[in-house]
Design a protein around this motif. Structure first.
Motif, short mmCIF file in Angstrom:
data_model
loop_
_atom_site.label_atom_id
_atom_site.label_comp_id
_atom_site.label_asym_id
_atom_site.label_seq_id
_atom_site.Cartn_x
_atom_site.Cartn_y
_atom_site.Cartn_z
N GLN A 43 0.86 -1.19 0.00
CA GLN A 43 0.00 0.00 0.00
C GLN A 43 0.90 1.23 0.00
O GLN A 43 1.42 1.65 1.03
CB GLN A 43 -0.93 0.00 1.21
CG GLN A 43 -2.06 1.00 1.09
CD GLN A 43 -3.16 0.74 2.11
OE1 GLN A 43 -2.89 0.67 3.29
NE2 GLN A 43 -4.38 0.61 1.63
N ALA A 116 -4.06 -4.82 -2.37
CA ALA A 116 -3.86 -4.00 -1.17
C ALA A 116 -4.54 -2.64 -1.28
O ALA A 116 -4.55 -1.88 -0.30
CB ALA A 116 -2.37 -3.80 -0.91
N ALA A 117 -5.13 -2.33 -2.43
CA ALA A 117 -5.68 -0.99 -2.65
C ALA A 117 -6.94 -0.76 -1.82
O ALA A 117 -7.77 -1.66 -1.63
CB ALA A 117 -6.00 -0.80 -4.13
N THR A 118 -7.09 0.47 -1.33
CA THR A 118 -8.30 0.85 -0.61
C THR A 118 -9.39 1.19 -1.60
O THR A 118 -9.13 1.48 -2.78
CB THR A 118 -8.03 2.07 0.29
OG1 THR A 118 -7.51 3.15 -0.53
CG2 THR A 118 -7.01 1.74 1.37
N GLU A 119 -10.64 1.18 -1.12
CA GLU A 119 -11.77 1.54 -1.97
C GLU A 119 -11.65 2.99 -2.42
O GLU A 119 -11.11 3.83 -1.70
CB GLU A 119 -13.09 1.35 -1.20
CG GLU A 119 -13.45 -0.10 -0.92
CD GLU A 119 -13.82 -0.85 -2.18
OE1 GLU A 119 -14.66 -0.33 -2.95
OE2 GLU A 119 -13.28 -1.94 -2.41
N GLU A 122 -7.76 5.00 -5.03
CA GLU A 122 -6.61 4.11 -5.20
C GLU A 122 -6.96 2.92 -6.10
O GLU A 122 -6.18 2.56 -7.00
CB GLU A 122 -6.12 3.62 -3.85
CG GLU A 122 -4.78 2.91 -3.91
CD GLU A 122 -4.24 2.54 -2.53
OE1 GLU A 122 -3.07 2.10 -2.46
OE2 GLU A 122 -4.97 2.69 -1.54
N THR A 123 -8.11 2.32 -5.88
CA THR A 123 -8.54 1.20 -6.71
C THR A 123 -8.77 1.64 -8.15
O THR A 123 -8.38 0.94 -9.10
CB THR A 123 -9.83 0.58 -6.14
OG1 THR A 123 -9.54 -0.04 -4.89
CG2 THR A 123 -10.41 -0.47 -7.08
N THR A 167 -17.66 6.13 -6.62
CA THR A 167 -16.87 6.63 -5.49
C THR A 167 -16.21 7.99 -5.70
O THR A 167 -15.82 8.63 -4.72
CB THR A 167 -15.76 5.63 -5.12
OG1 THR A 167 -14.88 5.45 -6.24
CG2 THR A 167 -16.35 4.28 -4.73
#
Length: 249
Positions: A43, A116-119, A122-123, A167
């Motif tokens: 991350q 490992a990406a956050t919602e 980053e995703t 998002t």
């Protein structure tokens, strides 16, 4: 701290990556960021992620430009008496280098960064990257590989776009950058200027309609997004002209 980590300091690795970037040593940038991933966490910070992305992009852009030049020369010389086998050998060598870098990015994304990406942003960012590098592979190579990577690219872009719509603000530069590259995919890989224009126009219109002068929080986002909005507008004009010329032909 474990022995494996004791010889590494994350800040030092990042500094070395920045130093390598300043010196144009893009392979060294990638090596340093990979050490951060291996010894600390997949991350990445925004700064680490940006350095990695720029290093890969600069490397692949140079190879893609070289491949296009050699490929154009090959097609031009194919009607003349020229040493085509030598031109093809050079094209194949560049293609092999480009393929290796693209596969390296995709492998890193699939194994480390995406899981490992956050919602949210980053995703979207990493899914967009996967779409981009699969698209580059769809531009070169044998027909079977091109078709396979075209589908992988489409799948990654669709996933990123769906996540971005759920998002991210319509003005967010990552969402707009994704829309721009997804539209390029439809134009260049699917040879569909109609779908490219539809996607680009939808993203452009949604971004413009979402501007709220009373919201000071949008000021920085708008400044960051202006260049991408201009690129979307330029591509819309270009692709619309192509469709008009095609209709008149």
């Amino acid at each position: 701290m474990s022995p494996a980590r004791s010889t590494f300091v994350r800040e030092d690795l990042f500094f070395l990556a920045e130093l390598a970037g300043e010196a144009g040593r893009h392979e060294d940038v990638i090596k340093q960021i990979k050490l951060i991933i291996d010894h600390f966490s997949p991350q990445l910070t925004t700064e680490e992620r940006s350095l990695l992305s720029v290093a890969y992009k600069t490397t692949t852009n140079a190879l893609r430009n070289s491949w296009r030049v050699i490929d154009a020369l090959y097609k031009l010389q194919s009607t003349r008496k020229a040493p085509l086998h030598l031109i093809q050998r050079q094209r194949d060598r560049i293609e092999s280098e480009l393929t290796g870098v693209c596969r390296d990015v995709i492998r890193l994304l699939d194994r480390e960064l995406l899981p490992a990406a956050t919602e949210g942003e980053e995703t979207v960012f990493y899914s967009k990257l996967k779409g981009d590098y699969c698209r580059y592979l769809a531009e070169v190579g044998q027909k079977r590989d091109r078709e396979r990577f075209a589908e992988l690219s489409l799948k990654a872009y669709r996933s990123a776009y769906k996540h971005a719509q759920a998002t991210l603000h319509p003005l967010h530069p990552t969402r707009l950058g994704l829309a721009l590259n997804f539209a390029v995919y439809y134009h260049d890989i699917k040879t569909s200027p109609e779908r490219a224009c539809h996607l680009a126009k939808n993203a452009f219109d949604n971004a413009v309609l979402s501007v709220d002068a009373s919201d000071p929080g949008l000021d920085q986002i708008l400044r960051d997004s202006m260049a991408i909005l201009q690129l979307l507008r330029d591509d819309l004009i270009l692709w619309s002209g192509e469709m008009k010329d095609s209709d008149e032909a």
